[in-house]
Design a protein around this motif. Sequence first.
Motif, PDB file in Angstrom:
ATOM      1  N   THR A 296       1.060  -1.081   0.073  1.00  0.00           N
ATOM      2  CA  THR A 296      -0.010  -0.266  -0.012  1.00  0.00           C
ATOM      3  C   THR A 296       0.927   1.278  -0.154  1.00  0.00           C
ATOM      4  OG1 THR A 296      -0.074  -0.141   2.427  1.00  0.00           O
ATOM      5  CG2 THR A 296      -2.115  -0.815   1.186  1.00  0.00           C
ATOM      6  N   GLY A 297       1.531   1.522  -1.080  1.00  0.00           N
ATOM      7  CA  GLY A 297       2.465   2.716  -1.314  1.00  0.00           C
ATOM      8  C   GLY A 297       3.570   2.581  -0.651  1.00  0.00           C
ATOM      9  N   LYS A 298       3.941   3.481   0.344  1.00  0.00           N
ATOM     10  CA  LYS A 298       4.964   3.330   1.062  1.00  0.00           C
ATOM     11  C   LYS A 298       5.184   2.525   2.229  1.00  0.00           C
ATOM     12  CE  LYS A 298       6.242   8.126   0.039  1.00  0.00           C
ATOM     13  NZ  LYS A 298       6.417   9.666   0.485  1.00  0.00           N
ATOM     14  N   SER A 299       3.768   1.936   2.600  1.00  0.00           N
ATOM     15  CA  SER A 299       3.907   0.875   3.559  1.00  0.00           C
ATOM     16  C   SER A 299       3.354  -0.446   3.085  1.00  0.00           C
ATOM     17  CB  SER A 299       2.805   1.520   4.758  1.00  0.00           C
ATOM     18  OG  SER A 299       1.593   1.511   4.068  1.00  0.00           O
ATOM     19  N   GLN A 300       3.364  -1.487   3.979  1.00  0.00           N
ATOM     20  CA  GLN A 300       2.558  -2.787   3.723  1.00  0.00           C
ATOM     21  C   GLN A 300       1.552  -3.129   4.493  1.00  0.00           C
ATOM     22  OE1 GLN A 300       5.044  -6.109   1.979  1.00  0.00           O
ATOM     23  NE2 GLN A 300       5.169  -7.011   4.150  1.00  0.00           N
ATOM     24  N   SER A 301       0.581  -3.377   4.092  1.00  0.00           N
ATOM     25  CA  SER A 301      -0.843  -3.775   4.891  1.00  0.00           C
ATOM     26  C   SER A 301      -0.798  -5.363   4.757  1.00  0.00           C
ATOM     27  CB  SER A 301      -2.084  -3.315   4.241  1.00  0.00           C
ATOM     28  OG  SER A 301      -2.000  -1.740   4.272  1.00  0.00           O
ATOM     29  N   TYR A 302      -1.947  -5.845   5.592  1.00  0.00           N
ATOM     30  CA  TYR A 302      -1.892  -7.520   5.644  1.00  0.00           C
ATOM     31  C   TYR A 302      -3.367  -7.939   5.487  1.00  0.00           C
ATOM     32  CZ  TYR A 302       3.056  -7.301   6.810  1.00  0.00           C
ATOM     33  OH  TYR A 302       4.326  -7.094   7.078  1.00  0.00           O
ATOM     34  N   SER A 303      -3.641  -8.872   4.568  1.00  0.00           N
ATOM     35  CA  SER A 303      -4.732  -9.530   4.503  1.00  0.00           C
ATOM     36  C   SER A 303      -4.783 -10.702   5.310  1.00  0.00           C
ATOM     37  CB  SER A 303      -5.161  -9.781   3.018  1.00  0.00           C
ATOM     38  OG  SER A 303      -6.467 -10.557   2.886  1.00  0.00           O
TER      39      SER A 303
END
Length: 205
Positions: A126-133
Amino acid sequence: MKIITALTGYTYDTYPFIILDINNVLYLFNLPDCCSRIFSDCNYSINKARHIFLSSCTLEDSGGFLGSLIAVLKPWKREVKITCPDSVNDLLNKNDFFSKLKKEYLPHLSNEIYSDDLITVSPVPTGKSQSYSIQCAGSQGRFLPEKAKELGIKPGPNFSKLKSGETLYNDKGEPVTLADCISEPIKGESILIIDITSEEDIETI
């Protein structure tokens, strides 16, 4: 039982992070600056964490990552596995303490899908970050007594035998197993943890 808890400290210099608690198995999402102080203020123990997920190299996401490893996790005594963006490797490489450790003592960092008996977690850029499913494990269907009766199995001890895995036979000599008397499998919960570091990141969702 699944509990999601957002932990935050009592002072302005602490950042919140998330704990996913599934039947007393803990998963940590981010270890921000001063997170050790937050742990000391709550009833959770970082030592009980099965896995850690980091979103970015910012103070808000992983500023307390190295300190927690040194002071609490003690990677030279136990195996530590962490899912994180590739950029988090720089934190270890540039740290004076960890750069001198033998490879076998370093935490294992990966950006791959994590899976165990309770959850499957997929990294989502997610852009400059990392999200988690997150997909929680499901469970087998419920035992249906009425279905067992329809198939010719009498109530009582026979139901217990079915539940324990035994194959029974009705008056017609037909085999009946637990699989014949349960509902459809129950799908586990789906959770999405989104980490946003800038307004531009919102466009990636």
